[in-house]
Design an enzyme around this catalytic site. Structure first.
Site, PDB file in Angstrom:
ATOM      1  N   ASP A 496      42.463  30.829  53.718  1.00 43.63           N
ATOM      2  CA  ASP A 496      41.487  30.140  52.970  1.00 43.63           C
ATOM      3  C   ASP A 496      40.110  30.793  53.403  1.00 43.63           C
ATOM      4  OD1 ASP A 496      42.525  28.472  50.926  1.00 43.63           O
ATOM      5  OD2 ASP A 496      42.762  26.732  52.331  1.00 43.63           O
TER       6      ASP A 496
HETATM    7  C1  GLC Z   1      41.274  25.944  55.560  1.00 42.82           C
HETATM    8  C2  GLC Z   1      40.793  26.308  56.781  1.00 42.82           C
HETATM    9  C3  GLC Z   1      39.374  25.614  56.950  1.00 42.82           C
HETATM   10  C4  GLC Z   1      38.480  25.520  55.865  1.00 42.82           C
HETATM   11  C5  GLC Z   1      39.146  25.006  54.596  1.00 42.82           C
HETATM   12  C6  GLC Z   1      38.739  25.059  53.488  1.00 42.82           C
HETATM   13  O1  GLC Z   1      41.852  24.587  55.724  1.00 42.82           O
HETATM   14  O2  GLC Z   1      41.485  26.309  57.707  1.00 42.82           O
HETATM   15  O3  GLC Z   1      38.701  26.405  57.825  1.00 42.82           O
HETATM   16  O4  GLC Z   1      37.219  25.054  55.961  1.00 42.82           O
HETATM   17  O5  GLC Z   1      40.414  25.620  54.529  1.00 42.82           O
HETATM   18  O6  GLC Z   1      39.405  24.966  52.158  1.00 42.82           O
HETATM   19  C1  GLC Z   2      44.804  25.290  55.932  1.00 41.99           C
HETATM   20  C2  GLC Z   2      45.149  25.139  54.624  1.00 41.99           C
HETATM   21  C3  GLC Z   2      46.087  26.082  54.065  1.00 41.99           C
HETATM   22  C4  GLC Z   2      45.548  27.769  54.501  1.00 41.99           C
HETATM   23  C5  GLC Z   2      45.504  27.536  55.933  1.00 41.99           C
HETATM   24  C6  GLC Z   2      44.735  29.007  56.550  1.00 41.99           C
HETATM   25  O1  GLC Z   2      45.981  24.818  56.863  1.00 41.99           O
HETATM   26  O2  GLC Z   2      45.611  23.909  54.268  1.00 41.99           O
HETATM   27  O3  GLC Z   2      46.329  26.089  52.642  1.00 41.99           O
HETATM   28  O4  GLC Z   2      46.597  28.220  54.075  1.00 41.99           O
HETATM   29  O5  GLC Z   2      44.247  26.629  56.330  1.00 41.99           O
HETATM   30  O6  GLC Z   2      43.478  29.250  55.884  1.00 41.99           O
END
Ligand code: GLC
Ligand code: GLC
Length: 830
Positions: A496
């Site tokens: 993400d």
């Molecule tokens: C994922 C990432 C996190 C970010 C989030 C936003 O969970 O791990 O760092 O803030 O996405 O959607």
């Molecule tokens: C968080 C989000 C997931 C994403 C991951 C890596 O766990 O829930 O969708 O793939 O972060 O950013």
């Protein structure tokens, strides 16, 4: 040091001191009603939606931590001593303390001054309530007179509004009290059709429903005035903060025990039956009586009115879990692996299936709904437990796909509609649907799901078969490829935080939803690898449903994609990660920081790319060399020291945390699975064990999170707190580690034709036993590795007969089949 131990026979983790390095929690509930429950009785509960229908209030980021829960205060009326037998919130010195977290229930037992206390808390199957059965036992030689005060604080339903909208909320709180039952009915007079009830099954000596009266305005939960005075004030909340507290006087002869059943329930009424008539029995739509219709509460409380009834409900819950966990069991010399794979990992998979990423001690439950990619992946670890629920979930998720194959990144479980604020554009999303559906079909053999009519964009007019959805998914990365023929990344892919089209300069702006720079250039090698991994399942599905041309056409696209990875996704020693919006490499030796990333390497090898020519081996060796640590594999190296506007959030974190070189556990099992493709059983297991919490139980002061559940992240080697875990419970790590251990290390893997046996284990693992329920029959599988092999099946017998090949047939006869597997060393790269 350790703060408890695993009790394997009862499937419980036993916490032996209350001051754990972080609140160690459990989840209560399996369908619609859920509670989070810490080892000191902290936490909260909600009905279906952690944001919209929250029953009790919880303060995140509070000091002290974990404030708010279901508390029971005890007062010895002879001495005036007051204590909380769950330790919190008074941090009472106890003579004895233990908390057992089990499958869907928790039990706190303690003792002080000759009075034993036991609290067992759970959500019964199919009912929308928490039950807290309290037992007081007088272990002293003399009579005791105990005042017990219960305490919960109501949330005004919408947890987000509850924490922000005080100009309104301080004036709207309303309750009703009837005997031992306290009803929370804020906003019921207007548009809500539900209320909460907090009740106990015995007469009370008094009650309180106003927080300030109960505690005293300047006191915390650790010094409630009412408890110290030994007497309730019968306060009636009117605005401010409604609470529920009962006062029970318990006279206990020496040796005597008494049990009390507290129920915290959620009740709904039909619109025309919201109120009781002024005359009594009949129910009215109008509020003219001001008295709520208590019929649903009466029915609920009637059911759980005795300790025996509560015990019965707990037994039913125990049976439910016993049955669920009988679907996959493991026995092996390595007890830590066996208990994680056989019990706790599957338990966590149920929780991630139910919660997605909504409510944990790190996820406040007021933010995102269910993720398209998250939920599809969560299915992988859950589908064998309750396939029917997995099926329903797949159809829900698929309905949030757009007609062009892209998808709403998130949707709300209550409405099952996609979230407009976040929208789409995460270009890995479509492929996870193929992954989820193929795992469902491999588990069940149910191809009929493909014919289900499923809306696009939640619009029935746009409905088409689920197969049509899969096809759109498959072609999305094909039709949205960039200059190197690799899939365009969009807002981000699985990571993400790789926001290659964002270019954000404004503090506070969302990296995920801001796209300032539609490059049409930034490409993801990871999406290509995911495509190469799940694509063949799409091809198989086509073949098996007589779509031969479709299958051929798709197979060509996979070949083409792999060629693109070969040509533009290899960096010499490992797989590249991506190309940025300027066409510059990410995850390359040419980069200053972020030279190598874990995801594209794990997934490419999982997909079999580079197996033939040594690149796969080289890539995993590079991962080991550059990314491995004693606590797992970090996401990238070197960590980004500076913020890179062209990379986005990944470079926003301090080095060693989260996506910036943290050990982001979710992707470690990809490397584990990849190692099994190379046949390197010892290394595969090493990568498994490093992030497996049970192996770090005696290191709890550093790790801090629960030793029985995976965490999203463990701080990487660049961080000051290297080895410290965060974000336990709600993580895709649960599903993927379960896949890696059950299907690839132990090697009992559902495939389209049956159950494939393909273990890849450390050479010193002498063998193991797995029982697997699969498509209507039970397989008792014993693997003998006296040969000291890492991978390779020499022979298999099923019910005494030699099996040709390594796929156990589908019996579907409700019987138990005895499978004996003998391993031997086969040459690598099979
Ligand atoms: C994922 C990432 C996190 C970010 C989030 C936003 O969970 O791990 O760092 O803030 O996405 O959607
Ligand atoms: C968080 C989000 C997931 C994403 C991951 C890596 O766990 O829930 O969708 O793939 O972060 O950013």
């Amino acid at each position: 040091m350790q703060y408890g131990f695993f009790d394997d026979d009862s499937r419980e983790y036993v916490i032996t001191r209350p001051d754990t390095p972080y609140p160690w929690i459990n989840y209560l509930g399996s369908d619609d009603f859920f509670g989070l429950f810490s080892n000191t009785s902290g936490g909260y509960c909600f009905y279906r939606d952690a944001r919209m229908l929250r029953l009790t209030r919880y303060r995140y980021n509070n000091v002290p931590t974990d404030a708010g829960g279901r508390y029971f205060y005890l007062r010895d009326s002879a001495s005036g001593d007051v204590w909380t037998p769950s330790w919190s919130p008074m941090k009472s010195k106890l003579d004895r303390y233990e908390c057992r977290h089990g499958m869907g229930y928790s039990r706190i037992s303690s003792a002080k001054n000759g009075l034993a206390f036991s609290q067992v808390s759970f959500v019964p199957l199919r009912d929308t309530c928490e039950i807290h059965k309290i037992t007081l036992t007088n272990e002293s030689g003399a009579e005791k007179n105990i005042d017990m005060f219960s305490f919960i604080e109501f949330c005004l339903w919408n947890a987000q509004d509850d924490m922000t909208n005080f100009q309104r909320n301080f004036s709207i709180g309303e309750v009703e009290i009837e005997g031992s039952r306290i009803y929370h009915k804020t906003e019921y007079r207007e548009r809500r059709n539900h209320y909460a009830v907090w009740a106990v099954n015995v007469p009370t000596a008094g009650f309180d429903t106003d927080r300030e009266t109960f505690l005293g305005l300047y006191n915390g939960f650790d010094h409630p005035d009412v408890v110290f005075a030994g007497e309730s004030k019968n306060s009636v909340a009117s605005g401010w903060a409604p609470i529920g507290s009962h006062h029970i006087k318990a006279k206990l002869a020496a040796g005597e025990s008494k049990s009390f059943v507290f129920v915290l329930g959620y009740c709904e009424n039909p619109e025309d039956k919201k109120w009781q008539s002024a005359k009594g029995a009949n129910y009215f739509a109008s509020a003219n009586s001001g008295v709520i219709n208590k019929a649903p509460a009466d029915a609920l409380l009637e059911k759980y009115g005795t300790p025996e009834a509560a015990d019965k409900a707990l037994s039913a819950l125990n049976e439910y879990w016993k049955n669920l966990l009988s679907k996959f069991t493991v026995d092996a010399e390595d007890k830590r692996m066996a208990r994680m794979a056989g019990v706790w990992n599957q338990y966590q998979c149920m929780v991630t299936f139910n919660m997605s990423r909504s409510a944990s001690y790190f996820e406040s439950g007021i933010g995102r709904g269910m993720g398209f990619r998250d939920s599809n992946q969560d299915l992988l670890g859950f589908v064998h437990l309750v396939p029917e629920r997995a099926r329903a979930r797949i159809l829900d998720i698929a309905a949030t796909q757009f007609p062009d194959g892209s998808a709403y990144h998130q949707y709300q479980p209550l409405t099952k509609r996609g979230n407009n604020e976040i929208g789409s554009g995460f270009n890995d999303d479509p492929l996870w649907l193929i992954c989820g559906v193929s795992s469902y079909i491999k588990e069940t053999g149910d191809y009929s799901i493909l014919d289900e009519k499923v809306p696009f964009d939640n619009n029935d007019a746009l409905a088409d078969t689920l197969f049509a959805h899969l096809k759109k998914s498959f072609y999305y990365p094909v039709l949205n490829a960039g200059p190197h023929g690799l899939p365009l990344i969009g807002r981000a892919d699985w990571n993400d935080c790789l926001n290659l089209n964002c270019f954000s300069k404004t503090p506070g702006e969302s990296f995920q939803t801001t796209a300032n720079f539609e490059s049409g250039v930034a490409e993801s090698v990871l999406i290509a690898a995911i495509f190469a991994f799940v694509g063949p399942d799409f091809v198989e599905i086509c073949k098996r449903t007589n779509r031969v041309d479709e299958a051929e056409k798709a197979a060509k696209e996979i070949e083409k994609m792999i060629k693109a990875v070969d040509a533009h996704g290899w960096d010499g020693e490992w797989f590249l990660r991506a190309y940025d919006a300027h066409g510059k490499k990410i995850g390359s030796k040419e980069c200053e920081d972020g030279k190598i990333y874990i995801e594209s390497n794990g997934f490419s090898v999982m997909a079999g790319i580079g197996l033939e020519d040594g690149r796969a081996e080289k890539a995993l060796d590079s991962v080991k060399e550059h990314l491995d640590t004693p606590y797992g594999i970090v996401l990238l190296q070197p960590a980004y020291k500076d913020y890179h506007i062209e990379l986005g959030e990944v470079s926003s974190y301090p080095p060693g945390y989260k996506e910036n070189a943290g050990i982001f556990c979710h992707n470690n099992p990809w490397v584990t699975i990849a190692e099994t493709r190379l046949g390197r059983g010892s290394r595969a297991f090493e990568t498994y064990a490093k992030i497996c919490p049970a192996y770090r139980e005696d290191d709890s002061d550093l790790r801090r999170m629960e030793p029985y559940v995976y965490a999203q992240m463990v701080a990487g080697k660049d961080a000051i707190r290297h080895g410290e875990a965060k974000n336990s419970w709600l993580t895709g790590t649960a599903a993927w580690t379960f896949v890696s251990i059950s299907q690839y290390i132990l090697g009992v893997r559902p495939v389209f034709d049956g159950l494939l046996i393909d273990p890849c284990i450390p050479s010193n693992m002498k063998g193991f036993t797995v029982t697997r329920h699969f498509r209507g029959a039970d397989y008792h599988i014993t693997v003998d590795n006296s040969a000291g092999a890492e991978k390779g099946v020499k022979s298999i017998t099923v019910d005494g007969n030699t099996l040709e090949g390594t796929i156990l047939p589908v019996f579907g006869d409700g019987k138990v089949h005895k499978v004996v597997v003998e391993m031997h060393n086969e040459k690598k790269h099979s």
